[in-house]
Design an enzyme around this catalytic site. Structure first.
Site, PDB file in Angstrom:
ATOM      1  N   SER A 253      76.782  35.277  67.907  1.00 48.55           N
ATOM      2  CA  SER A 253      77.521  37.474  69.399  1.00 48.55           C
ATOM      3  C   SER A 253      77.387  36.632  70.179  1.00 48.55           C
ATOM      4  CB  SER A 253      76.165  37.994  68.338  1.00 48.55           C
ATOM      5  OG  SER A 253      76.464  39.241  68.973  1.00 48.55           O
TER       6      SER A 253
ATOM      7  N   TYR B  39      68.577  42.019  66.085  1.00 47.58           N
ATOM      8  CA  TYR B  39      69.393  41.190  65.515  1.00 47.58           C
ATOM      9  C   TYR B  39      70.195  40.110  66.971  1.00 47.58           C
ATOM     10  CZ  TYR B  39      74.958  41.346  66.072  1.00 47.58           C
ATOM     11  OH  TYR B  39      76.512  41.182  66.078  1.00 47.58           O
TER      12      TYR B  39
HETATM   13  N1  LIG Z   1      82.593  43.741  66.040  1.00 49.40           N
HETATM   14  C1  LIG Z   1      81.585  42.934  66.622  1.00 49.40           C
HETATM   15  O1  LIG Z   1      81.490  43.877  67.813  1.00 49.40           O
HETATM   16  C2  LIG Z   1      81.115  42.127  66.521  1.00 49.40           C
HETATM   17  C3  LIG Z   1      79.957  41.418  67.818  1.00 49.40           C
HETATM   18  C4  LIG Z   1      79.223  40.226  67.630  1.00 49.40           C
HETATM   19  C5  LIG Z   1      79.012  39.771  66.503  1.00 49.40           C
HETATM   20  N2  LIG Z   1      79.598  40.270  65.216  1.00 49.40           N
HETATM   21  C6  LIG Z   1      79.416  39.332  64.486  1.00 49.40           C
HETATM   22  O2  LIG Z   1      80.516  39.574  62.873  1.00 49.40           O
HETATM   23  C7  LIG Z   1      79.974  39.544  62.131  1.00 49.40           C
HETATM   24  C8  LIG Z   1      81.250  40.744  61.260  1.00 49.40           C
HETATM   25  O3  LIG Z   1      81.057  41.710  61.571  1.00 49.40           O
HETATM   26  P1  LIG Z   1      82.038  43.136  61.580  1.00 49.40           P
HETATM   27  O4  LIG Z   1      82.013  43.256  62.992  1.00 49.40           O
HETATM   28  O5  LIG Z   1      82.948  42.916  61.142  1.00 49.40           O
HETATM   29  O6  LIG Z   1      81.273  43.833  60.923  1.00 49.40           O
HETATM   30  P2  LIG Z   1      81.173  44.367  59.339  1.00 49.40           P
HETATM   31  O7  LIG Z   1      82.561  45.561  59.555  1.00 49.40           O
HETATM   32  O8  LIG Z   1      79.811  45.767  58.833  1.00 49.40           O
HETATM   33  O9  LIG Z   1      81.362  43.629  57.959  1.00 49.40           O
HETATM   34  C9  LIG Z   1      79.723  42.814  57.892  1.00 49.40           C
HETATM   35  C10 LIG Z   1      80.453  42.475  56.852  1.00 49.40           C
HETATM   36  O10 LIG Z   1      78.662  41.497  55.887  1.00 49.40           O
HETATM   37  C11 LIG Z   1      78.836  42.070  54.851  1.00 49.40           C
HETATM   38  N3  LIG Z   1      77.660  42.013  54.503  1.00 49.40           N
HETATM   39  C12 LIG Z   1      76.675  42.748  54.787  1.00 49.40           C
HETATM   40  N4  LIG Z   1      75.454  42.677  54.541  1.00 49.40           N
HETATM   41  C13 LIG Z   1      75.971  41.817  53.253  1.00 49.40           C
HETATM   42  C14 LIG Z   1      75.342  41.284  51.488  1.00 49.40           C
HETATM   43  N5  LIG Z   1      73.411  42.378  52.104  1.00 49.40           N
HETATM   44  N6  LIG Z   1      75.400  40.103  51.739  1.00 49.40           N
HETATM   45  C15 LIG Z   1      76.522  39.960  51.348  1.00 49.40           C
HETATM   46  N7  LIG Z   1      77.350  40.424  53.091  1.00 49.40           N
HETATM   47  C16 LIG Z   1      77.117  41.497  53.846  1.00 49.40           C
HETATM   48  C17 LIG Z   1      79.469  42.948  54.908  1.00 49.40           C
HETATM   49  O11 LIG Z   1      80.071  43.347  53.300  1.00 49.40           O
HETATM   50  P3  LIG Z   1      79.914  43.794  52.480  1.00 49.40           P
HETATM   51  O12 LIG Z   1      78.718  45.338  52.844  1.00 49.40           O
HETATM   52  O13 LIG Z   1      80.727  44.567  51.334  1.00 49.40           O
HETATM   53  O14 LIG Z   1      78.598  43.254  51.568  1.00 49.40           O
HETATM   54  C18 LIG Z   1      80.752  42.985  55.412  1.00 49.40           C
HETATM   55  O15 LIG Z   1      82.148  42.154  54.512  1.00 49.40           O
HETATM   56  C19 LIG Z   1      78.640  39.382  61.796  1.00 49.40           C
HETATM   57  O16 LIG Z   1      77.634  38.303  61.501  1.00 49.40           O
HETATM   58  C20 LIG Z   1      78.480  40.814  63.265  1.00 49.40           C
HETATM   59  O17 LIG Z   1      77.165  40.334  63.176  1.00 49.40           O
HETATM   60  C21 LIG Z   1      80.077  41.198  65.699  1.00 49.40           C
END
Ligand SMILES: NC(=O)c1ccc[n+]([C@@H]2O[C@H](COP(=O)([O-])OP(=O)(O)OC[C@H]3O[C@@H](n4cnc5c(N)ncnc54)[C@H](OP(=O)(O)O)[C@@H]3O)[C@@H](O)[C@H]2O)c1
Length: 260
Positions: free
Chosen positions: A136, A149
């Site tokens: 991130s 985080y």
């Molecule tokens: N969106 C942003 O602005 C942003 C910015 C920087 C970094 N990121 C990073 O990008 C990645 C994806 O985030 P996103 O924005 O796409 O968020 P999201 O839509 O909330 O997706 C998170 C994913 O992680 C999975 N997850 C959460 N807890 C889990 C567990 N205990 N076991 C297995 N899977 C789990 C969820 O699946 P289930 O709930 O089905 O398990 C979901 O598929 C993360 O690592 C986040 O930190 C996002």
């Protein structure tokens, strides 16, 4: 191009879903891992031959081995591991439950490191393979209000960046991904936690689809990292100025309702 076997953790929504769709659209065999099976199955239904659903709680690093075993049994050796699953806690640090913070670290740090260490020996033996770590911008420019985080993403990014130079002589490539704000459930939940401000609403925000396109290109072209939206790339080169900007412009956290 030959079909690869790709594992995408957190494939049920947001960035992981977009990544999984992009790999499937180009003909790869994909292991979709997350907890919400119905979402994974909906994604897999158009690709019955190439999409394999594995329901797993990656909040326990001990489950990493089972995921790899199931993935290999379904699609053979793993060519690409995408460590994407993650959670975020946004709020006052002193009010954050410590055990919830430790659970975040297990999902965001321990599990990707476990998956990586389990997979590396076979990738090194084959002299090929790619590890993609979705860190991130919080690793480069930690955001006030995201104590655990920030720590987790800095740890993952550091492990990822250091690993690249170690394994490249074995033919293994590492891509470190630094998303800034990218539209997803996590992103909108985080915005809700801060007082609305002009700076916050005008923050450049990307889409999961564009990020997925950039990650696939980085894998193919063996680029070391992806920073997206691109404007945030400057932060790597001007760390002091970035620190000042983030401290000056991050809005206050909304105050919590008084406990009665
Ligand atoms: N969106 C942003 O602005 C942003 C910015 C920087 C970094 N990121 C990073 O990008 C990645 C994806 O985030 P996103 O924005 O796409 O968020 P999201 O839509 O909330 O997706 C998170 C994913 O992680 C999975 N997850 C959460 N807890 C889990 C567990 N205990 N076991 C297995 N899977 C789990 C969820 O699946 P289930 O709930 O089905 O398990 C979901 O598929 C993360 O690592 C986040 O930190 C996002």
């Amino acid at each position: 191009m030959t079909s690869s076997h790709v594992i995408v953790t957190g494939a049920s929504s947001g960035i992981g879903e977009a990544l999984a769709r992009a790999f499937l659209a180009r003909g790869d065999r994909v292991t979709l891992a997350a907890r919400r099976t119905s979402l994974l199955e909906a994604l897999a239904k158009d690709y019955p031959e190439r999409a394999f659903v594995h329901a797993v709680d990656l909040g326990k690093w001990a489950n990493a081995e089972g995921l790899l075993q199931a993935a290999r049994a379904a699609h053979g050796p793993v060519d690409v591991l995408v460590n994407n699953a993650g959670v975020q806690i946004v709020g006052p640090t002193e009010g954050t439950d410590f055990e919830a913070g430790v659970a975040l670290l297990e999902l965001n740090v321990h599990t990707p490191l476990r998956l990586t260490t389990l997979l590396l020996p076979e990738m090194i033996a084959r002299k090929s393979g790619t590890i993609v770590d979705v860190a991130s911008m919080a690793a480069i420019a930690p955001t006030p209000g995201m104590f655990f985080y920030n720590a987790s993403k800095a740890a993952l990014a550091a492990a990822s960046e250091g690993l690249r130079g170690e394994v490249r002589r074995h033919g293994v490539h590492v891509v470190t991904v630094y998303p800034g704000p990218v539209k997803s459930a996590m992103e909108s939940a985080a915005r809700e936690k801060y007082v609305a401000s002009k700076a916050a609403t005008s923050t450049p925000t990307g889409t999961p689809e564009k990020l997925a396109e950039l990650v696939l290109a980085a894998i193919d072209k063996k680029r070391p990292r992806v920073v997206y939206p691109k404007v945030y790339g400057m932060a790597r080169h001007f760390p002091n100025m970035t620190r000042w900007v983030v401290d000056a412009l991050t809005p206050e956290l909304k105050s919590l309702p008084e406990k009665t």
